[in-house]
Motif scaffolding. Structure first.
Motif, short mmCIF file in Angstrom:
data_model
loop_
_atom_site.label_atom_id
_atom_site.label_comp_id
_atom_site.label_asym_id
_atom_site.label_seq_id
_atom_site.Cartn_x
_atom_site.Cartn_y
_atom_site.Cartn_z
N LEU A 245 0.86 -1.33 -0.14
CA LEU A 245 0.04 -0.01 0.03
C LEU A 245 0.91 1.11 -0.02
N SER A 246 0.77 2.12 -0.88
CA SER A 246 1.65 3.17 -0.92
C SER A 246 0.91 4.59 -1.55
N ALA A 247 1.75 5.57 -1.45
CA ALA A 247 1.07 6.92 -1.94
C ALA A 247 2.40 7.49 -2.47
N GLU A 248 2.59 8.22 -3.69
CA GLU A 248 3.69 9.17 -4.27
C GLU A 248 3.39 10.18 -4.88
N ASN A 249 4.45 11.19 -5.13
CA ASN A 249 4.27 12.16 -5.99
C ASN A 249 5.30 12.70 -6.92
N THR A 250 5.17 12.79 -8.11
CA THR A 250 6.07 13.34 -8.82
C THR A 250 6.10 15.00 -9.01
N PHE A 251 6.95 15.55 -8.82
CA PHE A 251 6.96 17.04 -8.54
C PHE A 251 7.14 17.86 -9.98
N LYS A 282 -2.58 -2.40 7.40
CA LYS A 282 -1.39 -2.15 8.15
C LYS A 282 -0.08 -3.04 7.61
N GLY A 283 0.94 -2.46 7.76
CA GLY A 283 2.27 -3.08 7.13
C GLY A 283 3.22 -3.09 8.17
N ARG A 284 4.05 -3.87 8.30
CA ARG A 284 5.34 -4.14 9.11
C ARG A 284 6.58 -3.46 8.44
N THR A 285 6.70 -3.50 6.89
CA THR A 285 7.83 -2.89 6.61
C THR A 285 7.33 -1.49 5.80
N ILE A 286 8.35 -0.59 6.10
CA ILE A 286 8.25 0.76 5.49
C ILE A 286 9.28 1.01 4.75
N THR A 287 8.66 1.84 3.37
CA THR A 287 9.61 1.96 2.38
C THR A 287 9.66 3.29 1.87
N LEU A 288 10.70 4.00 1.79
CA LEU A 288 10.80 5.36 0.99
C LEU A 288 11.35 5.11 -0.36
N ILE A 335 6.07 6.74 -0.37
CA ILE A 335 6.05 5.90 1.04
C ILE A 335 4.99 4.89 0.75
N GLY A 336 5.90 3.68 1.08
CA GLY A 336 4.97 2.45 1.04
C GLY A 336 5.01 1.48 2.18
N LEU A 337 4.01 0.71 2.38
CA LEU A 337 4.05 -0.32 3.20
C LEU A 337 3.77 -1.71 2.58
N SER A 338 4.41 -2.85 3.12
CA SER A 338 4.59 -4.24 2.73
C SER A 338 4.47 -5.01 3.90
#
Length: 367
Positions: A245-251, A282-288, A335-338
């Motif tokens: 599950l994630s969200a992102e943005n291109t500037f 919910k997710g245990r791994t956070i990814t930038l 930012i993502g959760l896995s």
């Protein structure tokens, strides 16, 4: 002889904004942006009236208001959108149980065998769109073809409030004219690499051998070789495993300062929190995720034994941001959760050519 599959891709027109206009008649015919505001935040969706001014989803509210000074910002109501989405999905299930939602506003339907015993997928699509309009009040577009990629591509041809069919006999000519960036699995970076060697559309891509494409693009080469020939064997999957599950943005402009990075990540984190809230995931791994000016992509992750709360997610994002120096100006953050707390979840999949499909809805070639 193998039966030709009949796939429909239904895509709601400006879904979030259209729901807001439906619920508030005062917004009808006016430029509407869901999410963001004139000073900050990110636009989640824009009405067609706003799109005429160049307002798009994932655009900052500040830029959107500059492009369209009369733009009306409304707060997202995801529970309402989810409610409407479920009602639309119930209509789908009247025709087939093979429904694969890609998001709240689009889905694939396999109607090769269907509950209404209608041999024409195109007529089924017309009926579904009519029912969505009459029973719910919203417009939908649809694409029909013999595989998912072509059906999804077709749904964009006559938007808004239209539909198109790509018959098996038409696929080769259609794909030959299709701009390379419109092909599923070919993103902006890959498209630019292809254009550098003279591949601008499907016809150009088809001139290259499988051996060359795999040598140049690795494992993706086989996918490119098949897709331009209309070969896409992925089936409609009623239950798909959500892996993240994630969200992102291109500037609009590359970000160079720490203050800009933090502010941008705050906005992305707010969107991620909304998605967490509406999904319960919910997710245990956070990814930038970091994409630099030269399009190189880097990720930094941290895994916990327990599912971290929102405040801990944000603290971890900041920790990952400063874990190492950023190499150059930033084009995109995500930012993502896995390692999620679910086993099965319907997930995100994941857009013009004009072709005259008038009177081609008869079931003349299997769709």
């Amino acid at each position: 002889m193998e039966k030709i599959r009949k796939i429909i891709h239904v895509d709601m027109d400006a879904f979030y904004a259209s729901v807001e206009q439906m619920d508030n008649p005062g917004l009808k015919g006016r430029p509407v942006a869901v999410g963001g505001n004139q000073e900050r935040g990110v636009v989640a969706a824009a009405s067609y009236e706003a799109r005429k001014f160049g307002v798009r989803s994932a655009m900052s509210g500040k830029i959107a208001s500059l492009r369209c000074p009369q733009l009306i910002f409304v707060k997202p109501r995801f529970e309402r959108y989810k409610e409407i989405s479920y009602r639309i999905r119930e209509i789908f299930f009247d025709y087939t149980d093979l429904v694969e939602p890609l998001s709240l506003d689009e889905a694939f339907l396999d109607v090769t065998e269907n509950k209404v015993n209608n041999p024409s997928a195109t007529l089924i699509a017309m009926e579904i769109r009519r029912r969505i309009k009459e029973e719910i009040g919203l417009n939908a577009s649809a694409g029909i073809s013999y595989n998912k990629f072509l059906a999804k591509t077709a749904s964009d041809i006559n938007k808004p409030n239209g539909q198109a069919v790509i018959l098996p006999t038409e696929a080769e000519a259609f794909l030959g004219k299709l701009p390379i960036e419109k092909f599923f699995g070919i993103g902006k970076v890959t498209a630019e690499k292809m254009k550098e060697i003279g591949i601008h559309n499907g016809y150009d891509l088809k001139q290259y051998s499988l051996q060359y494409l795999t040598k140049r693009f690795g494992k993706s080469g086989l996918h490119f070789y098949n897709i331009v020939r209309g070969i896409h064997l992925s089936e409609v999957q009623p239950n798909r495993i959500r892996k993240s599950l994630s969200a992102e943005n291109t500037f609009e402009k590359d970000l160079t300062e720490k203050e800009q990075w933090v502010e941008a990540l705050k906005e992305i984190f707010e969107e991620l929190k909304r998605r967490i809230s509406k999904s319960g995931i919910k997710g245990r791994t956070i990814t930038l995720k970091i994409k630099y000016r030269d399009f190189t992509l880097h990720t930094r992750s941290k895994t916990f034994e327990q599912y971290p709360e929102e405040i801990k997610i944000w603290e971890t994002v900041m920790e990952l941001l400063y874990q190492d120096a950023l190499l150059m100006p930033v084009r995109l953050f995500g930012i993502g959760l896995s390692n999620l707390n679910i086993d099965m979840e319907r997930s995100h999949f994941g857009r013009q050519l004009w072709i005259d499909f008038e009177n081609q809805y008869k079931d003349q070639s299997g769709v």
